[in-house]
Scaffold this active site. Structure first.
Site, short mmCIF file in Angstrom:
data_model
loop_
_atom_site.label_atom_id
_atom_site.label_comp_id
_atom_site.label_asym_id
_atom_site.label_seq_id
_atom_site.Cartn_x
_atom_site.Cartn_y
_atom_site.Cartn_z
N ASP A 102 -0.04 -10.67 -11.04
CA ASP A 102 0.59 -10.86 -12.35
C ASP A 102 -0.37 -11.63 -13.25
OD1 ASP A 102 2.19 -11.64 -14.55
OD2 ASP A 102 3.99 -11.66 -13.32
N LYS A 112 0.42 -15.63 -21.13
CA LYS A 112 0.67 -16.74 -22.05
C LYS A 112 0.00 -18.01 -21.56
CE LYS A 112 5.04 -14.86 -23.75
NZ LYS A 112 6.50 -15.06 -23.91
N ASP A 165 -6.58 -4.53 -13.23
CA ASP A 165 -6.86 -3.64 -14.38
C ASP A 165 -6.80 -4.42 -15.67
OD1 ASP A 165 -3.99 -4.00 -14.22
OD2 ASP A 165 -3.85 -2.43 -15.75
N TYR A 199 -0.76 0.47 -7.67
CA TYR A 199 -1.03 0.24 -9.09
C TYR A 199 -2.45 0.68 -9.45
CZ TYR A 199 3.23 -2.57 -9.02
OH TYR A 199 4.53 -3.00 -8.89
#
Length: 219
Positions: free
Chosen positions: A120, A124, A156, A198
């Site tokens: 992840d 922010k 990515d 992914y």
């Protein structure tokens, strides 16, 4: 990336305590020796295993090693377990737990390789400390990786990659391999590359895959 809830996953995990440690107390030491058929094999760990395509393929290709898939989501852990059982992988264990406690679950100098695949990005600024390549995580990894071991990272996300390179460099890590377009490399690493779910999805869209291998300074 959060997976959809799999109602069957909790039941399957509960049926196989020999294969899955479900949110163990970080205050209690895990005896990995008792959880592997052969505890003399080198140990490798993937943090954030998702559906498990990478770690189950790796375990299948390398029966001479032991592997632990660390995954927070119970639905994902169930999917990894289903694949483990189907392939009869006695060299793979699943740890359903928060990576923030990784140094509580493994003894110092116990892992030869640690994999971070498509973590992840937490883009922010206020969430920087949650990124798996933040300095506090690197400190925990250094504790559990052997002096001659290393970390392998793929993503990515260009922003997370740039951040991770800087974070690792600031921490004093040594880079053995760095790529901003892994799938177009002429290198033995891509020849042995195992794609995650992914990774396959993103690469099929033409997105570049960023990767690096790095090790820590001598402790």
């Amino acid at each position: 990336m959060r997976l959809r809830n799999k109602p069957w996953a909790v039941s399957l995990v509960n049926q196989h305590p020999e294969s899955v440690l479900d949110r163990p107390d970080p205050q209690n030491t895990i005896n990995w020796t008792d959880r592997f058929a052969d505890d003399t094999k080198p140990l490798e760990i993937e943090i954030g295993s998702g559906k498990g395509q990478f770690i189950t393929t790796l375990a299948e290709q390398h029966p001479e090693k032991n592997f632990v898939a660390v995954e927070l989501q119970i639905s994902a852990a169930g999917m990894i377990l289903r694949s483990k059982l189907a392939k009869n992988l006695n060299n793979l264990q699943i740890l359903c737990a928060d990576a923030a406690n990784i140094d509580c679950y493994f003894a110092p100098d116990s892992a030869d390789v640690l994999y971070l695949n498509f973590s992840d990005p937490w883009p922010k600024s206020r969430h920087e400390k949650r990124r798996l390549t933040y300095k506090s995580f690197l400190q925990k990894y250094q504790k559990i990786i052997t002096p001659h071991g290393h970390l392998e990272f793929k993503t990515d996300n260009a922003g997370l990659f740039a951040y991770s390179v800087q974070s690792m460099n600031n921490y004093g890590m040594n880079f053995d391999f760095v790529s901003v377009d892994l799938h177009n490399e002429v290198h033995e690493i891509i020849a042995n590359n195992i794609e995650t779910e992914y990774e396959h999805k993103f690469a099929a869209k033409g997105n570049p895959i960023y990767a690096l291998h790095a090790d820590f300074e001598v402790k």
